[in-house]
Design an enzyme around this catalytic site. Structure first.
Site, mmCIF file in Angstrom:
data_model
loop_
_atom_site.group_PDB
_atom_site.id
_atom_site.type_symbol
_atom_site.label_atom_id
_atom_site.label_comp_id
_atom_site.label_asym_id
_atom_site.label_seq_id
_atom_site.Cartn_x
_atom_site.Cartn_y
_atom_site.Cartn_z
ATOM 1 N N PHE A 52 0.816 -1.223 0.000
ATOM 2 C CA PHE A 52 0.000 0.000 0.000
ATOM 3 C C PHE A 52 0.842 1.263 0.000
ATOM 4 C CE2 PHE A 52 0.280 -0.663 4.657
ATOM 5 C CZ PHE A 52 0.644 0.602 5.067
ATOM 6 N N GLN A 67 5.163 -8.857 8.919
ATOM 7 C CA GLN A 67 4.297 -7.676 9.009
ATOM 8 C C GLN A 67 3.006 -7.928 8.243
ATOM 9 O OE1 GLN A 67 7.566 -5.268 7.103
ATOM 10 N NE2 GLN A 67 6.764 -3.675 8.424
ATOM 11 N N ILE A 80 -0.519 -9.465 6.853
ATOM 12 C CA ILE A 80 -1.745 -9.968 7.490
ATOM 13 C C ILE A 80 -2.432 -11.014 6.619
ATOM 14 C CG2 ILE A 80 -2.138 -7.776 8.707
ATOM 15 C CD1 ILE A 80 -4.332 -7.196 6.532
ATOM 16 N N ASP A 81 -1.756 -11.428 5.531
ATOM 17 C CA ASP A 81 -2.430 -12.195 4.476
ATOM 18 C C ASP A 81 -2.445 -13.722 4.673
ATOM 19 O OD1 ASP A 81 0.219 -12.944 3.808
ATOM 20 O OD2 ASP A 81 0.406 -11.301 2.378
ATOM 21 N N HIS A 102 1.547 -7.707 12.988
ATOM 22 C CA HIS A 102 0.443 -6.780 12.679
ATOM 23 C C HIS A 102 -0.898 -7.513 12.665
ATOM 24 C CE1 HIS A 102 3.243 -3.589 10.595
ATOM 25 N NE2 HIS A 102 3.406 -3.653 11.895
ATOM 26 N N CYS A 129 -15.421 -9.380 18.201
ATOM 27 C CA CYS A 129 -16.390 -8.400 18.657
ATOM 28 C C CYS A 129 -15.720 -7.438 19.640
ATOM 29 C CB CYS A 129 -17.566 -9.108 19.327
ATOM 30 S SG CYS A 129 -18.750 -7.963 20.055
ATOM 31 N N CYS A 168 -18.068 -8.044 23.223
ATOM 32 C CA CYS A 168 -18.037 -9.270 24.025
ATOM 33 C C CYS A 168 -16.834 -10.158 23.706
ATOM 34 C CB CYS A 168 -19.334 -10.066 23.844
ATOM 35 S SG CYS A 168 -19.446 -10.979 22.296
ATOM 36 N N CYS A 173 -23.981 -10.623 20.468
ATOM 37 C CA CYS A 173 -24.398 -9.485 21.300
ATOM 38 C C CYS A 173 -24.775 -8.241 20.506
ATOM 39 C CB CYS A 173 -23.297 -9.148 22.311
ATOM 40 S SG CYS A 173 -21.949 -8.157 21.612
ATOM 41 N N SER A 215 11.098 -6.357 2.913
ATOM 42 C CA SER A 215 10.711 -5.274 3.813
ATOM 43 C C SER A 215 11.712 -4.140 3.705
ATOM 44 C CB SER A 215 10.663 -5.773 5.260
ATOM 45 O OG SER A 215 10.458 -4.683 6.147
#
Ligand code: ZN
Length: 256
Positions: free
Chosen positions: A44, A111, A113-114, A129, A137, A140, A164, A202
């Site tokens: 990104f 790093q 998230i995939d 990350h 949630c 809760c 909830c 990175s």
């Protein structure tokens, strides 16, 4: 023995990295967005690419945006989730999984998230990350697997807890949020005891990853870098490979 020195310093970086890995008691990998680019996931911080086009990630992927305007947050995140869910690991992810399988790599700190390291077969993966694997949630703390999150959206496109009625947030670290303490502690411990920290894809600019090579160096270990961009550790690294991550890692595996 000047001749030997010349020969040693002229050795190809690939052979040098292979030698480092062979000689390491504990090698650890540290990966960033660059390893997932060949899987079709844009970094990104490369402007104007794909889903980030015309979007300021600092604004939309911020914890305040989630609380203030969950509809807008999810209008951006929902398609991103769906896109990421279908992505497949590439040969660079597989190379690290093979190194671990061969007993030459202890863990992967990422790093990203995939989930692609896990999909490639890496067993010990520390996600500093967070990851898209689950969402929780905020009221809760009920946790939902990625596949179930699609069932939680209301008419506005906001994910609502089935238990909830609270708001559900992806278990990824958004801008403005604290990093997961347990994962950070584990990453620092691994880096402190690593002989070799293999940094892949990175630019080593974003905290906490930016400080981890320093931890390895302070512990007497060496840093190896496989990434196209320049990094703050290029001058202290034992070796730097600046070609395509897939080609470079495949070449290293061949040289082992
Ligand atoms: Zn709930």
């Amino acid at each position: 023995m000047a001749g030997e020195v010349t020969e040693a310093t002229a050795r190809a970086p690939v052979a040098k990295l292979a030698e480092l890995l062979r000689g390491a008691r504990r090698a650890v990998a540290l990966t960033g967005a660059g390893i997932s680019v060949p899987s079709g996931i844009p970094d990104f911080r490369t402007p104007g690419k794909g889903i980030w086009e015309g979007v300021d990630p600092m604004e939309v992927a911020h914890i305040e945006a989630f609380h203030r305007d969950p509809k807008r947050f999810w209008s951006f995140y929902r398609p991103r989730f769906e896109t990421l869910a279908d992505k497949l690991p590439n040969a660079a992810h597989r190379a690290l999984a093979r190194l671990e399988g061969a007993g030459m790599l202890d863990a992967v700190i990422t790093q990203n998230i995939d989930r692609l390291h896990a999909k490639a077969g890496s067993r010990r993966v520390i996600e500093v990350h967070g990851s898209i694997a689950t969402s929780s949630c905020t009221s809760c703390a009920a946790t939902y697997e990625l596949e179930r999150v699609a069932e939680l959206f209301d008419d506005e496109g906001v994910a609502i807890c089935a238990a909830c009625g609270g708001r559900v947030k992806p278990d990824v670290v958004l801008f403005g949020e604290l990093l997961p303490a347990a994962a950070i502690a584990e990453a620092e411990e691994l880096c402190a005891s690593a002989d070799v920290l293999l940094c892949v894809g990175s630019s080593l600019e974003v905290h906490p990853v930016a400080g981890l090579p320093e931890v390895t160096l302070a512990g007497g270990g060496q840093v190896a870098i496989v990434t196209r961009s320049s990094t703050a550790y290029d001058s202290t690294a034992a070796v730097k490979l600046d070609g395509d991550v897939v080609a470079e890692l495949e070449a290293v595996l061949e040289a082992l």
